[in-house]
Design a protein around this motif. Structure first.
Motif, PDB file in Angstrom:
ATOM      1  N   UNK A 116      44.595  36.793  34.474  1.00  0.00           N
ATOM      2  CA  UNK A 116      45.716  36.117  35.141  1.00  0.00           C
ATOM      3  C   UNK A 116      46.066  36.824  36.440  1.00  0.00           C
ATOM      4  N   UNK A 117      46.100  38.149  36.405  1.00  0.00           N
ATOM      5  CA  UNK A 117      46.430  38.928  37.602  1.00  0.00           C
ATOM      6  C   UNK A 117      45.398  38.702  38.700  1.00  0.00           C
ATOM      7  N   UNK A 118      44.126  38.659  38.317  1.00  0.00           N
ATOM      8  CA  UNK A 118      43.072  38.426  39.300  1.00  0.00           C
ATOM      9  C   UNK A 118      43.202  37.041  39.918  1.00  0.00           C
ATOM     10  N   UNK A 119      43.475  36.032  39.094  1.00  0.00           N
ATOM     11  CA  UNK A 119      43.594  34.659  39.598  1.00  0.00           C
ATOM     12  C   UNK A 119      44.780  34.488  40.531  1.00  0.00           C
ATOM     13  N   UNK A 120      45.849  35.249  40.291  1.00  0.00           N
ATOM     14  CA  UNK A 120      47.077  35.088  41.070  1.00  0.00           C
ATOM     15  C   UNK A 120      47.259  36.183  42.124  1.00  0.00           C
ATOM     16  N   UNK A 121      46.241  37.053  42.273  1.00  0.00           N
ATOM     17  CA  UNK A 121      46.290  38.155  43.241  1.00  0.00           C
ATOM     18  C   UNK A 121      47.547  39.004  43.070  1.00  0.00           C
ATOM     19  N   UNK A 122      47.736  39.501  41.849  1.00  0.00           N
ATOM     20  CA  UNK A 122      48.808  40.440  41.554  1.00  0.00           C
ATOM     21  C   UNK A 122      48.180  41.692  40.936  1.00  0.00           C
ATOM     22  N   UNK A 123      48.857  42.800  41.079  1.00  0.00           N
ATOM     23  CA  UNK A 123      48.314  44.079  40.639  1.00  0.00           C
ATOM     24  C   UNK A 123      48.513  44.286  39.142  1.00  0.00           C
ATOM     25  N   UNK A 124      47.467  44.784  38.480  1.00  0.00           N
ATOM     26  CA  UNK A 124      47.547  45.116  37.064  1.00  0.00           C
ATOM     27  C   UNK A 124      47.225  46.588  36.878  1.00  0.00           C
ATOM     28  N   UNK A 125      48.213  47.343  36.404  1.00  0.00           N
ATOM     29  CA  UNK A 125      48.078  48.781  36.162  1.00  0.00           C
ATOM     30  C   UNK A 125      47.997  48.995  34.655  1.00  0.00           C
ATOM     31  N   UNK A 126      46.800  48.967  34.098  1.00  0.00           N
ATOM     32  CA  UNK A 126      46.591  49.076  32.655  1.00  0.00           C
ATOM     33  C   UNK A 126      46.627  50.543  32.250  1.00  0.00           C
ATOM     34  N   UNK A 127      47.667  50.942  31.531  1.00  0.00           N
ATOM     35  CA  UNK A 127      47.795  52.338  31.117  1.00  0.00           C
ATOM     36  C   UNK A 127      47.538  52.537  29.632  1.00  0.00           C
ATOM     37  N   UNK A 128      47.868  51.554  28.783  1.00  0.00           N
ATOM     38  CA  UNK A 128      47.779  51.727  27.349  1.00  0.00           C
ATOM     39  C   UNK A 128      46.559  51.165  26.660  1.00  0.00           C
ATOM     40  N   UNK A 129      45.926  50.087  27.164  1.00  0.00           N
ATOM     41  CA  UNK A 129      44.812  49.495  26.428  1.00  0.00           C
ATOM     42  C   UNK A 129      43.565  50.368  26.452  1.00  0.00           C
ATOM     43  N   UNK A 130      42.743  50.240  25.399  1.00  0.00           N
ATOM     44  CA  UNK A 130      41.573  51.095  25.296  1.00  0.00           C
ATOM     45  C   UNK A 130      40.256  50.460  25.676  1.00  0.00           C
ATOM     46  N   UNK A 131      40.187  49.131  25.747  1.00  0.00           N
ATOM     47  CA  UNK A 131      38.884  48.507  25.942  1.00  0.00           C
ATOM     48  C   UNK A 131      38.259  48.874  27.283  1.00  0.00           C
ATOM     49  N   UNK A 132      37.028  49.366  27.277  1.00  0.00           N
ATOM     50  CA  UNK A 132      36.340  49.671  28.538  1.00  0.00           C
ATOM     51  C   UNK A 132      35.878  48.427  29.275  1.00  0.00           C
ATOM     52  N   UNK A 133      36.032  47.242  28.657  1.00  0.00           N
ATOM     53  CA  UNK A 133      35.677  46.009  29.350  1.00  0.00           C
ATOM     54  C   UNK A 133      36.524  45.793  30.601  1.00  0.00           C
ATOM     55  N   UNK A 134      37.707  46.415  30.647  1.00  0.00           N
ATOM     56  CA  UNK A 134      38.571  46.272  31.823  1.00  0.00           C
ATOM     57  C   UNK A 134      37.910  46.817  33.084  1.00  0.00           C
ATOM     58  N   UNK A 135      36.995  47.761  32.914  1.00  0.00           N
ATOM     59  CA  UNK A 135      36.233  48.255  34.059  1.00  0.00           C
ATOM     60  C   UNK A 135      34.746  47.940  33.903  1.00  0.00           C
ATOM     61  N   UNK A 136      34.447  47.025  33.000  1.00  0.00           N
ATOM     62  CA  UNK A 136      33.078  46.567  32.785  1.00  0.00           C
ATOM     63  C   UNK A 136      32.958  45.105  33.152  1.00  0.00           C
ATOM     64  N   UNK A 137      32.554  44.291  32.191  1.00  0.00           N
ATOM     65  CA  UNK A 137      32.320  42.879  32.488  1.00  0.00           C
ATOM     66  C   UNK A 137      33.578  42.128  32.898  1.00  0.00           C
ATOM     67  N   UNK A 138      34.758  42.633  32.541  1.00  0.00           N
ATOM     68  CA  UNK A 138      36.019  41.977  32.901  1.00  0.00           C
ATOM     69  C   UNK A 138      36.735  42.688  34.048  1.00  0.00           C
ATOM     70  N   UNK A 327      52.711  46.807  52.502  1.00  0.00           N
ATOM     71  CA  UNK A 327      52.483  45.484  51.924  1.00  0.00           C
ATOM     72  C   UNK A 327      52.367  45.598  50.411  1.00  0.00           C
ATOM     73  N   UNK A 328      52.837  44.550  49.699  1.00  0.00           N
ATOM     74  CA  UNK A 328      52.637  44.505  48.262  1.00  0.00           C
ATOM     75  C   UNK A 328      51.523  43.535  47.879  1.00  0.00           C
ATOM     76  N   UNK A 329      50.727  43.103  48.866  1.00  0.00           N
ATOM     77  CA  UNK A 329      49.547  42.307  48.551  1.00  0.00           C
ATOM     78  C   UNK A 329      48.649  43.104  47.605  1.00  0.00           C
ATOM     79  N   UNK A 330      48.234  42.468  46.519  1.00  0.00           N
ATOM     80  CA  UNK A 330      47.538  43.203  45.458  1.00  0.00           C
ATOM     81  C   UNK A 330      46.234  43.828  45.933  1.00  0.00           C
ATOM     82  N   UNK A 331      45.418  43.066  46.644  1.00  0.00           N
ATOM     83  CA  UNK A 331      44.134  43.599  47.083  1.00  0.00           C
ATOM     84  C   UNK A 331      44.316  44.758  48.053  1.00  0.00           C
ATOM     85  N   UNK A 332      45.303  44.636  48.948  1.00  0.00           N
ATOM     86  CA  UNK A 332      45.576  45.719  49.899  1.00  0.00           C
ATOM     87  C   UNK A 332      46.103  46.951  49.179  1.00  0.00           C
ATOM     88  N   UNK A 333      47.008  46.733  48.221  1.00  0.00           N
ATOM     89  CA  UNK A 333      47.613  47.866  47.514  1.00  0.00           C
ATOM     90  C   UNK A 333      46.577  48.615  46.679  1.00  0.00           C
TER      91      UNK A 333
END
Length: 405
Positions: A116-138, A327-333
């Motif tokens: 959802x964050x990627x589709x809407x260009x908002x920043x996602x700061x994942x601190x608690x989840x464990x899945x490595x897919x967040x930096x893999x296929x997803x 700027x608070x633009x997600x890609x720039x930030x």
């Protein structure tokens, strides 16, 4: 669903006059950060109200404003359900003008929020989840995975256990994406180091009765029962394993994901001797103690776990990026977050890869005995510091389509 808002204190007008950029570069005239977390379920002690407090402290310590506009922190409970988490994320982004979401301890919820964050260009700061897919296929150009992942924890803990001669494993695993990836990562490490996995059993999230699963683990005859769950599930597993006599009969327990509040719930008499991995311990040095004592003054005396301290670090680094870019633009930030070295009480000289993985050192700890502990929350002895490039999965192996630098 209860949503609590807090605008950190600050003199907006005076600071805006001194700001190097104009508030016009910030959407909606506010930087709004949502802490989406487990407030009432099995992970509430490890994140929950403490994660919300850590985000508030980060905003306050930043002065309450950034780039001439106020910082606002809100929170909601996703109840560890992807549909609820997705609904909150969409509402926050579409109607409440949230710029960034942080925490999201559930891996299943986090994967939804990442998309959802990627589709809407908002920043996602994942601190608690464990899945490595967040930096893999997803992986996502607007996502950052801050504290740890299952690959690193399994690498540090399972590797250490197998090297100590504990080679035959059986897994008790939480039956959702987090548990599955944790078991898979640990299996890879066991096999790589010459060990063998005899089998596994999966249990539902938030289980109170682990007896049938523990009996299967006991019957396997494995040297090690690998506990691939977390929060209250992990606490229940360890307590009931001792009641069933698994450890007294010679089997060892390897808890693959432990947070500091879990040890408090278990008590040192039950947790003593456990070997675990973590990215932070409140009592490591004077700098960690100074921040943690401030946290404890506002948390009813509860010491911060790594996932709570991670929220402070992630929010602070995000605000630094907004200050630098105006700027608070997600890609720039997020691009600026990668450019700025991470340096705070939690993290020293770390960087963010293009796949979003924060490259930090990890630590191997052992839980103290009651006799070794000298004061409240004095739980860990540091056994080993594992460099980031040895703890985390190489970017080339993750399947992220974003090119490495």
């Amino acid at each position: 669903m209860k949503v609590i808002a807090c605008v950190a204190a600050g003199l907006v007008g005076a600071l805006a006059a001194a700001a190097p950029v104009t508030a016009a570069d910030i959407s909606d005239g506010v930087v709004k950060i949502g802490v989406l977390t487990d407030m009432s379920g099995p992970y509430a002690d490890n994140v929950g109200a403490g994660a919300f407090l850590a985000a508030q402290m980060a905003a306050e310590d930043f002065g309450g404003t950034v780039a001439g506009v106020p910082i606002e922190i809100i929170q909601a409970d996703h109840q560890n359900k992807p549909d609820i988490g997705s609904a909150v994320a969409n509402k926050w982004y579409d109607t409440e003008k949230v710029d960034a979401i942080t925490e999201v301890v559930s891996s299943a919820v986090a994967l939804s929020v990442q998309e959802i964050s990627k589709a809407k260009n908002r920043t996602f700061l994942a601190t608690g989840p464990g899945t490595p897919d967040l930096t893999g296929k997803a992986c996502s150009p607007v996502g950052v995975h801050w504290a740890y992942d299952n690959y690193a924890y399994a690498n540090v803990v399972a590797g250490a256990a197998v090297r100590r001669g504990l080679k035959e494993w059986y897994f008790m695993t939480a039956d959702y994406s987090f548990g599955h990836t944790l078991e898979e990562a640990a299996t890879r490490v066991v096999n790589k180091n010459g060990g063998k996995v005899l089998g596994s059993v999966r249990h539902p999230l938030n289980s109170t009765d682990m007896s049938s699963y523990l009996l299967q683990a006991q019957a396997s005859g494995a040297q090690v029962i690998g506990i691939a769950n977390a929060g209250s599930d992990m606490v229940n597993t360890v307590k009931q394993a001792q009641e069933f006599g698994l450890t007294s009969s010679g089997q060892s327990l390897a808890a693959l994901l432990v947070n500091l509040p879990d040890i408090k719930s278990l008590g040192l008499s039950k947790a003593k001797g456990l070997i675990l991995a973590d990215s932070f311990y409140w009592d490591m040095n004077e700098e960690t103690r100074t921040w943690s004592k401030r946290f404890m003054e506002r948390s009813g005396g509860k010491a911060p776990g790594s996932l709570q301290a991670a929220v402070y670090g992630a929010v602070t680094h995000y605000l630094k990026a907004i200050k630098a870019t105006g700027s608070d633009d997600a890609k720039a930030a997020v691009a600026k977050m990668r450019d700025i070295p991470i340096e705070d009480f939690y993290t020293k000289n770390a960087t963010i890869r293009t796949d979003g993985r924060v490259m930090r050192d990890m630590y191997l700890f052992q839980v103290k005995t009651p006799e070794e502990s000298k004061y409240d929350w004095d739980f860990y002895t540091l056994l080993e510091t594992v460099p980031a490039d040895q703890a985390f999965r190489p970017q080339a192996e993750g399947g992220c389509p974003i090119p490495a630098k």
